[in-house]
Write an enzyme that holds these catalytic residues in place. Structure first.
Site, PDB file in Angstrom:
ATOM      1  N   PHE A  80      10.603  -6.421   7.689  1.00 17.54           N
ATOM      2  CA  PHE A  80      10.012  -6.533   9.012  1.00 17.54           C
ATOM      3  C   PHE A  80       9.244  -7.843   9.017  1.00 17.54           C
ATOM      4  CE2 PHE A  80      10.065  -1.675   9.615  1.00 17.54           C
ATOM      5  CZ  PHE A  80      11.151  -1.759  10.483  1.00 17.54           C
ATOM      6  N   SER A 141      -0.565   1.544   4.474  1.00 15.27           N
ATOM      7  CA  SER A 141      -0.662   2.440   3.320  1.00 15.27           C
ATOM      8  C   SER A 141      -2.062   3.041   3.226  1.00 15.27           C
ATOM      9  CB  SER A 141      -0.332   1.687   2.031  1.00 15.27           C
ATOM     10  OG  SER A 141       0.938   1.086   2.115  1.00 15.27           O
ATOM     11  N   HIS A 180       8.413   5.971   5.277  1.00 21.18           N
ATOM     12  CA  HIS A 180       8.129   4.882   4.348  1.00 21.18           C
ATOM     13  C   HIS A 180       7.557   5.440   3.037  1.00 21.18           C
ATOM     14  CE1 HIS A 180       5.796   1.295   2.978  1.00 21.18           C
ATOM     15  NE2 HIS A 180       6.807   0.652   3.514  1.00 21.18           N
ATOM     16  N   THR A 238      11.353   2.251   8.383  1.00 22.24           N
ATOM     17  CA  THR A 238      11.619   0.941   7.800  1.00 22.24           C
ATOM     18  C   THR A 238      13.097   0.702   7.545  1.00 22.24           C
ATOM     19  OG1 THR A 238       9.519   1.290   6.698  1.00 22.24           O
ATOM     20  CG2 THR A 238      10.779  -0.622   6.027  1.00 22.24           C
ATOM     21  N   TYR A 324     -28.843   3.228  -1.487  1.00 17.55           N
ATOM     22  CA  TYR A 324     -28.914   1.798  -1.172  1.00 17.55           C
ATOM     23  C   TYR A 324     -28.006   1.392  -0.011  1.00 17.55           C
ATOM     24  CZ  TYR A 324     -24.662   1.429  -4.014  1.00 17.55           C
ATOM     25  OH  TYR A 324     -23.403   1.586  -4.534  1.00 17.55           O
ATOM     26  N   GLY A 344     -15.939  -2.412   0.564  1.00 17.76           N
ATOM     27  CA  GLY A 344     -15.972  -3.787   1.063  1.00 17.76           C
ATOM     28  C   GLY A 344     -14.898  -3.989   2.120  1.00 17.76           C
TER      29      GLY A 344
HETATM   30  C1  LIG Z   1       5.590  -1.737   6.699  1.00 18.05           C
HETATM   31  C2  LIG Z   1       5.521  -0.290   6.869  1.00 18.05           C
HETATM   32  C3  LIG Z   1       4.576   0.469   6.172  1.00 18.05           C
HETATM   33  C4  LIG Z   1       3.660  -0.112   5.130  1.00 18.05           C
HETATM   34  O1  LIG Z   1       2.808  -1.039   5.670  1.00 18.05           O
HETATM   35  P1  LIG Z   1       1.692  -1.738   4.785  1.00 18.05           P
HETATM   36  O2  LIG Z   1       0.752  -2.283   5.805  1.00 18.05           O
HETATM   37  O3  LIG Z   1       2.384  -2.792   3.999  1.00 18.05           O
HETATM   38  O4  LIG Z   1       1.064  -0.717   3.912  1.00 18.05           O
HETATM   39  C5  LIG Z   1       4.509   1.821   6.430  1.00 18.05           C
HETATM   40  N1  LIG Z   1       5.339   2.405   7.318  1.00 18.05           N
HETATM   41  C6  LIG Z   1       6.260   1.702   8.002  1.00 18.05           C
HETATM   42  C7  LIG Z   1       7.141   2.407   8.994  1.00 18.05           C
HETATM   43  C8  LIG Z   1       6.386   0.336   7.795  1.00 18.05           C
HETATM   44  O5  LIG Z   1       7.301  -0.357   8.478  1.00 18.05           O
END
Ligand SMILES: *Cc1c(COP(=O)(O)O)cnc(C)c1O
Length: 470
Positions: A80, A141, A180, A238, A324, A344
């Protein structure tokens, strides 16, 4: 480095970046390097003495750039897109120079408040109803992990974090076979276990979860004494763009009291165009939605949006409050680190603000509509060639195809050879997938600077390479 040098080198870097974007079209999309060659070109140990910036920069150009894959290349048709609109890069320069830690409201009020605002701009841009708030995560993710942890805690009466999972009922999470791998990993990391990720078969042109099978799986698990926790649905998978019927999934989720997370990491950006929103009809019933402006929309990596309907359940799952980090006396403030696994946080909202203002939603819509139209046109041209076959129909700007193998040659082998030959040439870049366990070649248009001519040139590259091999 003193301030004058910093100024000079920053200018050099900016000039370099502009030149790079102007000339990237002339480079091979994917470099032709052998594994280990870059590593061997870098000194084995760090230097004891300081080196001049001139030498460091020269090595960057000589040793590193030849080994880069050019994701901002207009003929990048693989995976993608990972767009980084120029204006978003400028925002990143500024964010990097300011270098703030944006974990709490008080560690950068502007970052927090602009994040809240950008989430709401995007909510409106995507046509989501009021009532969704959200957070910017580094990646889909991480957003999916936060959603899975939240569904786990909700299903366990908020006791998983304190008591652990042993002795609890077996949790079950449902998804299609098109999701994915980030879903698998979220399930592993959340301690739910891969065996409890129930993969529902898919059917139809969009490869959607079979609703009867989903319902049956949930019922069977309940009868067996297990504890269904949530459903992860997918819009624009994906591999080939697999898309679930969100309205139907949401009904089942609601009936069984399950948390619903929707992964629209890639396709979500297209929802700024009202005509594509039918692909996720029912989305307003989701508990959590993830989409990546760092894919199609143009915000440079990393920038993943997680919309949530009930932020309290996320904060209840993820907030940790050591002494803290307490910020007493600020009613109504948001500490976004309480919504994420990481503490962070970078200031990611600025590039969204720059991006949407510099291009306008209408500019971004035009880009996405063009990509879809050009991709569909390419699919039609390939369909009309007697030796090509469209394997999966375009879902937005993604489709897959196959070339007919010569007599006596295995079709999978032939198509793998084809994709490798195309990529070794470097003019365009494609990736392959498997559809019903057979190799298919994926094609997606999504790069910010891509033109109709780039897509048409891809047709010639594909057809000529295929016929040469055959
Ligand atoms: C790219 C993609 C992810 C993972 O994306 P990241 O931001 O790299 O973790 C998850 N699900 C689908 C459908 C994706 O196309």
């Amino acid at each position: 480095m003193d301030s004058n040098e910093f100024r000079d080198w920053s200018r050099r870097a900016a000039d370099w970046g502009a030149d790079y974007r102007d000339t990237v079209r002339d480079r091979p999309v994917r470099p032709r390097v052998t594994p280990g060659s870059i590593q061997h070109s870098v000194e084995a140990s760090p230097p004891e003495q300081a080196e001049p910036m001139e030498a460091i920069f020269a090595d960057f150009e000589a040793k590193i750039m030849p080994g880069m894959t050019h994701w901002q290349h207009p003929r990048f048709f693989a995976y993608f897109p990972a767009n980084a609109a120029r204006v978003s890069v400028i925002a990143e320069y500024l964010v990097t120079a300011v270098a703030a830690q944006c974990m709490l409201w008080q560690t950068s009020p502007a970052a927090t408040e602009l994040e809240t605002k950008m989430i709401d701009w995007l909510r409106q841009a995507l046509g989501l109803p009021e009532g969704f708030s959200g957070v910017i995560q580094d990646s889909a993710s991480s957003a999916t992990l936060a959603a899975v942890l939240t569904m786990r805690e909700r299903a366990l009466g908020w006791e998983g974090n304190s008591k652990g999972l042993s002795g609890q009922k077996r949790l079950r999470v449902y998804c299609s076979n098109q999701v994915h791998t980030s879903i698998d990993r979220a399930i592993w990391v959340a301690g739910i276990g891969d065996e409890n990720l129930v993969r529902i078969p898919t059917a139809g042109a969009l490869r959607s979860m079979d609703m009867a099978a989903l319902e049956a799986a949930i019922r069977a698990d309940k009868e067996a004494g297990m504890q269904p926790a949530g459903i992860i649905a997918c819009v624009g998978g994906t591999s080939t763009g697999g898309t679930d019927d969100i309205a139907a999934v949401a009904d089942i989720a609601r009936r069984h009291g399950l948390y619903l997370h929707v992964d629209a990491a890639w396709a979500g950006s297209a929802m700024i165009c009202p005509e594509y929103r039918h692909f996720w009809a029912g989305i307003e019933k989701a508990d959590s939605i993830v989409f990546n402006p760092h894919k199609w929309l143009g915000a440079s990596f990393d920038c993943s949006i997680q919309f949530v309907r009930d932020p309290e359940s996320h904060v209840r799952t993820l907030a940790i409050k050591p002494e803290y980090l307490k910020t007493h006396g600020h009613d109504g403030i948001i500490n976004y680190s309480e919504w994420t696994v990481t503490l962070g946080r970078r200031f990611r909202a600025l590039k969204l603000w720059f991006l949407m203002r510099a291009h306008g939603l209408e500019g971004l819509r035009t880009m996405i509509r063009n990509h879809v139209a050009w991709s569909v046109a390419l699919a039609e041209r390939l369909r009309n060639e007697p030796d090509f076959e469209i394997v999966t129909e375009p879902m937005l700007s993604l489709f897959s195809f196959r070339h007919r193998a010569p007599q006596g040659v295995d079709a999978d082998e032939h198509n793998l050879r084809l994709v490798n030959a195309i990529n070794d040439d470097g003019f365009i870049y494609l990736t392959q997938t498997r559809v019903e366990d057979r190799v298919a070649i994926r094609f997606q248009v999504g790069q910010f600077d891509a033109t109709r001519e780039d897509v048409e040139a891809a047709f010639d590259a594909i057809v000529q390479t295929a016929r040469r091999l055959a």
